[in-house]
Design an enzyme around this catalytic site. Sequence first.
Site, PDB file in Angstrom:
ATOM      1  N   ARG A   1       2.816  -5.774  40.846  1.00 54.75           N
ATOM      2  CA  ARG A   1       2.313  -4.462  40.070  1.00 54.75           C
ATOM      3  C   ARG A   1       0.946  -4.489  40.186  1.00 54.75           C
ATOM      4  NH1 ARG A   1       6.721  -5.971  37.228  1.00 54.75           N
ATOM      5  NH2 ARG A   1       8.043  -4.382  36.221  1.00 54.75           N
TER       6      ARG A   1
ATOM      7  N   HIS B   1       5.196  -2.081  43.551  1.00 54.22           N
ATOM      8  CA  HIS B   1       5.482  -2.413  44.904  1.00 54.22           C
ATOM      9  C   HIS B   1       4.587  -1.305  45.628  1.00 54.22           C
ATOM     10  CE1 HIS B   1       8.170  -5.166  43.734  1.00 54.22           C
ATOM     11  NE2 HIS B   1       9.455  -4.633  43.720  1.00 54.22           N
TER      12      HIS B   1
ATOM     13  N   HIS C   1      13.122  -8.785  49.533  1.00 52.83           N
ATOM     14  CA  HIS C   1      13.634  -8.530  48.264  1.00 52.83           C
ATOM     15  C   HIS C   1      15.023  -8.900  48.433  1.00 52.83           C
ATOM     16  CE1 HIS C   1      13.818  -6.895  44.018  1.00 52.83           C
ATOM     17  NE2 HIS C   1      12.766  -7.129  43.935  1.00 52.83           N
TER      18      HIS C   1
ATOM     19  N   GLU D   1      10.996 -14.245  45.442  1.00 55.48           N
ATOM     20  CA  GLU D   1       9.929 -13.444  46.059  1.00 55.48           C
ATOM     21  C   GLU D   1       8.700 -14.273  46.189  1.00 55.48           C
ATOM     22  OE1 GLU D   1       9.754  -9.315  44.452  1.00 55.48           O
ATOM     23  OE2 GLU D   1      11.424 -10.161  43.118  1.00 55.48           O
TER      24      GLU D   1
END
Length: 354
Positions: A84, A109, A181, A317
């Site tokens: 973010r 993203h 992801h 991630e």
Amino acid sequence: MIVLALTLAPVASAQSSNDVIELHNDTGMVVRLIPFGATVTQIEVPDRDGYPANILLGFATPAEFRVKNSKVSFGATIGRYAGRIAGAGFTIDGKPVRLMADDGPNALHGGGKAKFDTQEWSVRSRSSRAATFSLNSPDGFQGFPGRLQVAVTYRLISGNALQIDYEARTSKPTALNLTNHAYFNLAGEGSGSIRVQRLQVLARRYVATDASGIPTGAFPSVVGTPLDLRQPRALGHAIDSRVPPMGEHGYNHAWLFDKPLGRLETVARLDDIGSGRTLSVETTEPSIQVYSGGYIDGLDKGPSGRVMRTFDGIALETQHLSDSPNRPDFPTTLLRPGQVFRSTTIWRFGVSSR
């Protein structure tokens, strides 16, 4: 992120498309990839008895990935900015950069509907052991400055491991944060909840965030919290906990490593006692975002034909921190012309004894 000076099986039949690139080795590991989103669609690895299974959540065909994957990004390359950015904006050299808010007032993203995971990447090279995807992202994509040339290489290396190498160059100063992801379920896709699988994260501190997921700038100790994963713990202990900083959606938290920036080290481990499958994660990145699939809506089926539900997979991630462009005290995500962005993550699979 490393920035350097620039020097100029049954499941396979369900994906029988020219889009699918298959990597394989001599010890039973198979990786399937598609250009859409530079996506890892399946990974097959054997259990302790030698039986292979696909251990990634996803869809049966490339067409389904194209239609459905934008809401979950199963196995896709995330960018331009993983995580973010507060207020969907930041400044570079005093110049404002405005992004498209898509997560309340923030950009997730990179912001907007068009992201790296929805782009058709080019296949630069391919073999039975490696494939490289490339993308020319235009100046202004998602609002980010600079024409960005990006390459992602997936390579099978010794030890039943998949190495992911990212590389990028820009025409203007910009911010960049890339990750993958993939959602793992070491018992096999379609086997149900990951609660009994065990996770270890080799970090002493986590990234404190506000209610919208934006880092506060604090890095509290994990001691005495459900985020203390310095020793392996079953995922269910925190997924079903309401002890702060946990909420009803399980893990969606980041940890900060103490290792030197850019050094490739093991940072996390996942294991499934039932199958014996193990996964070690190595990375040059300074942080990991762990997401236990708390928003998977149960509306889609995976390649097994079984519905994918909340907490059926976990994403690990490796990346830089959210909101780094607004945080000069965080490891930088700034990329300038004449520099090369490089980042490496390795997923190393194995088996444990009974």
